[in-house]
Design an enzyme around this catalytic site. Structure first.
Site, mmCIF file in Angstrom:
data_model
loop_
_atom_site.group_PDB
_atom_site.id
_atom_site.type_symbol
_atom_site.label_atom_id
_atom_site.label_comp_id
_atom_site.label_asym_id
_atom_site.label_seq_id
_atom_site.Cartn_x
_atom_site.Cartn_y
_atom_site.Cartn_z
ATOM 1 N N GLU B 209 40.632 -84.930 9.070
ATOM 2 C CA GLU B 209 39.848 -85.222 7.872
ATOM 3 C C GLU B 209 40.080 -86.642 7.375
ATOM 4 O O GLU B 209 41.207 -87.148 7.421
ATOM 5 C CB GLU B 209 40.254 -84.221 6.780
ATOM 6 C CG GLU B 209 39.205 -83.980 5.738
ATOM 7 C CD GLU B 209 39.458 -82.666 4.983
ATOM 8 O OE1 GLU B 209 38.788 -81.667 5.292
ATOM 9 O OE2 GLU B 209 40.322 -82.648 4.094
ATOM 10 N N MET B 386 38.138 -77.399 3.816
ATOM 11 C CA MET B 386 37.357 -78.620 4.075
ATOM 12 C C MET B 386 36.467 -79.011 2.892
ATOM 13 O O MET B 386 35.975 -80.124 2.827
ATOM 14 C CB MET B 386 36.504 -78.434 5.316
ATOM 15 C CG MET B 386 35.481 -77.339 5.169
ATOM 16 S SD MET B 386 34.572 -77.075 6.686
ATOM 17 C CE MET B 386 33.439 -75.812 6.132
ATOM 18 N N HIS B 409 52.240 -74.176 2.617
ATOM 19 C CA HIS B 409 51.734 -75.038 3.701
ATOM 20 C C HIS B 409 50.233 -75.291 3.596
ATOM 21 O O HIS B 409 49.711 -76.162 4.264
ATOM 22 C CB HIS B 409 52.067 -74.452 5.069
ATOM 23 C CG HIS B 409 51.094 -73.416 5.560
ATOM 24 N ND1 HIS B 409 50.759 -72.286 4.843
ATOM 25 C CD2 HIS B 409 50.388 -73.331 6.716
ATOM 26 C CE1 HIS B 409 49.902 -71.562 5.531
ATOM 27 N NE2 HIS B 409 49.654 -72.163 6.670
ATOM 28 N N LYS B 485 35.796 -80.663 12.846
ATOM 29 C CA LYS B 485 36.285 -79.279 12.953
ATOM 30 C C LYS B 485 36.094 -78.738 14.370
ATOM 31 O O LYS B 485 35.080 -79.007 14.993
ATOM 32 C CB LYS B 485 35.480 -78.373 12.014
ATOM 33 C CG LYS B 485 35.871 -78.512 10.581
ATOM 34 C CD LYS B 485 35.749 -77.224 9.816
ATOM 35 C CE LYS B 485 36.854 -76.262 10.096
ATOM 36 N NZ LYS B 485 38.174 -76.692 9.659
#
Lengths: 143, 486
Positions: B209, B386, B409, B485
């Site tokens: 990203e 996302m 996490h 992705k």
């Protein structure tokens, strides 16, 4: 469809339930469910590659587990996906044997509608059982 | 909620305990971190799984579930357990199939204004150069001997072969190399699965990203400055692991442990996915050595991906990656088992800490943290969905005392993949995100739909829980503008 996704069992991955009239059918439909998790359109996979299968296991559950794991290994190691299966299950005095031929082709990004990659078959809630005259399998694929 | 309330005892605004009397065989109580809001969406399987973990031999203090916990196999994702070195076990199910799945955060000296006109080109090139999805193959052409060498020495191999900068090593957990990794303990099948996969992203929730630091999202200016973060800066974050190789290592040993666990070691477990062996047994040590190979492979995977990212940015901005400031902040693992020293009942003790979907979060002063960060604490990278955003946090002294230096996490799923595919259409999601300034390049629209923001817990709430519990400190929040992705 002889298999369905169990949303109540796993949210992060793919929990699958398969029912069939025979053990061989159960294995074939389980393999198709595995492949269908990775490819939306199973019919897009042609049968121009062949692999032989010979698996020994101490129980029916482990026989199915090892078979599905073999398909995942072939997907990673040789970039092969399968959609046609000829399988035979026999029993010796101390183990079960799966023999057969499986057909498929190399992964093609332009042709196959690829979805989630299956990275492992898990033992979590893994079950193969005979209910009356039918067979049922439950397993979870790690995505 | 009523049922959960009857099981969990609230012990603070962010901690909930389950006593060791809840289930036969529990050796310690379980503790779940989360706000009231997170508890309302808690996957009920987490309670059964974390209390199963509490039955494992040698477990110390508590079995912990982090605020992003959701059901896994054996351990929940977001599970933490520390086992006594001499009396305890090691369990592949406590580490996860994707050994050393982790996060890497990379700085740039570019601003959103610099990147915006080139965003589509950047994402498209990254998609080409960092293979993702089913069957993705990396560019490294190596033989079995080289693969074995790579998994034994880790990221150092990349630096020696010009796939990284010397400074990258210092900014990687374990300096990118777990010592005493032994390739003699990995199977030929695992090598076959992994040999083509170095430098690949994978699929599912793995991503690469491009993100922006909005000025209002810098919460700790001093720490941000130490790390090299400034307002409107563009950063790169990616999430992936040891691919098929790590999964095969885990599967191989899970099966081995099932055969020896009860017959040889008389260990009873409540779930086959908790298969384990005494840490000091031959089987336990063999797995530990093999697991280290998978940890190293994953560090190498992320290092090779960073190399490709630097190439793409250099090519598109027609400048050296060094001049574009493409330095790493840190690389953190969130699926591992490691020997660490922790204070238990007033005494320093070595334990084998299992973290599955949980990030090591050492507070200031620890020798394991790079010198640059030693005064502020270890950087903790929390990946969000996302659509929403991600965080950079720091480890704290409290996390040492309470959670064996562990924190969350990521977001944690709350909706099944099948349901997400039913509710969201990938093409529409793509267009909606584009309208909001996020350009996504995905292998498939169906895979994209599975990763919709609403399929995950509220990342802000997860981070709030870790901050309120003082097991992490907030540095900055990142918002996505580009995403690759699998």
């Amino acid at each position: 469809m002889p298999y369905s996704y169990r949303e109540d069992i796993s949210i992060a991955d793919a929990a699958i339930e398969v029912t069939a009239n025979s053990l061989e059918e159960l294995f074939i439909d389980s393999a198709k469910a595995l492949t269908n998790t990775m490819v939306d359109n199973l019919d897009s996979i042609k049968c121009n590659k062949k692999s032989k299968i010979h698996i020994l296991a101490p129980s029916m559950e482990f026989l199915l587990f090892e078979f599905l794991e073999k398909l995942i290994i072939l997907k990673d190691a040789e970039t092969l996906l399968f959609n046609k299966f000829q399988l035979e299950i026999t029993e010796t005095s101390n183990e079960l044997v799966l023999d057969g031929k499986i057909y498929g082709e190399k992964i093609n990004y332009n042709k196959h509608e690829l979805s989630s990659d299956v990275k492992a078959i898990t033992l979590h809630m893994f079950k193969v059982e005979k209910i009356n005259n039918n067979w049922k399998a439950n397993f979870i694929l790690d995505i | 909620m009523t049922e959960i309330n009857s099981i969990l005892k609230k012990t603070s605004s962010t901690t909930w305990e389950i006593p060791a009397t809840y289930k036969k065989g529990m050796r310690v109580p379980a503790k779940i971190y989360g706000t009231d809001k997170l508890l309302k969406v808690l996957d009920h399987h987490v309670i059964e799984q974390i209390t199963n973990v509490a039955t494992l031999p040698g477990i110390q203090n508590y079995a912990y579930a982090m605020p992003d916990a959701h059901s896994g196999y054996g351990f929940p994702i977001g599970g933490v357990a520390a086992m006594d070195i001499d009396e305890g076990v090691i369990s592949p199910g406590g580490i996860g199939f994707d050994i050393n799945c982790g996060m890497r955060l990379v700085l740039t000296n570019l601003t959103h204004t610099d990147v915006k006109p080139k965003l589509k080109e950047l994402v498209d090139q990254l998609y080409k150069r960092v293979p993702a999805g089913v069957g993705g193959s990396g560019f490294l052409k190596i033989n079995n001997t080289q693969f074995k060498e790579i998994v034994e020495i880790g990221s150092k191999w990349c630096i020696e072969n010009d796939y990284g900068w010397e400074e990258d090593l210092e900014k990687t957990e374990e300096e990118g190399s777990m010592k005493n990794a032994n390739a003699a303990k990995i199977s030929d099948v695992s090598i076959k699965r992994g040999i083509r996969q170095i430098g690949t992203l994978g699929s599912g929730n793995h991503y690469l990203e491009i993100q922006v630091v909005k000025p209002e999202n810098i919460f700790d200016k001093k720490a941000a400055k130490t790390i090299g973060i400034f307002p409107n800066q563009v950063v790169i974050m990616f999430h992936c692991g040891s691919r098929g190789f790590g999964h095969q290592v885990a599967s191989d040993y899970l099966k081995k442990f099932l055969y020896v666990m009860q017959e040889k070691y008389k260990i009873e477990i409540l779930d086959r996915e908790l298969a384990c062996a005494p840490f000091n047994s031959q089987e336990g040590q063999d797995y530990f050595s093999a697991m280290k190979c998978a940890i190293n492979m994953s560090f190498v995977n992320r290092q090779i991906i960073l190399h490709r990212i630097r190439e793409v940015f250099g090519q598109i901005f027609k400048n050296d990656p060094e001049k574009l400031g493409l330095s790493m902040v840190y690389d953190v693992a969130h699926n591992t088992a490691k020997i660490e020293e922790h204070n238990i009942n007033g005494k320093n003790k070595k334990v084998i800490v299992h973290r599955k979907g949980a990030t090591r979060a050492f507070g200031p002063g620890r020798d394991e943290i790079p010198q640059k960060y030693r005064s502020i604490g270890q950087p903790v990278i929390i990946g969000g969905s996302m659509e929403t955003g991600s965080y950079l946090l720091l480890g704290t002294e409290t996390s040492h005392q309470e959670t064996f230096a562990s924190t969350a996490h990521g977001s944690g799923r709350i909706m099944s993949r099948t349901k997400a595919r039913r509710l969201f259409r990938g093409e529409k999601l793509f267009r909606d995100m584009l309208n909001r300034g996020i350009y996504v390049k995905s292998v498939s629209y169906s895979g994209l739909a599975e990763e919709a923001g609403e399929a995950y817990k509220d990342i802000d709430e997860v981070v709030n829980a870790t901050v309120e519990a003082k097991i992490s400190k907030r540095v900055t929040r990142f918002v996505p503008i580009g995403n690759v992705k699998g």
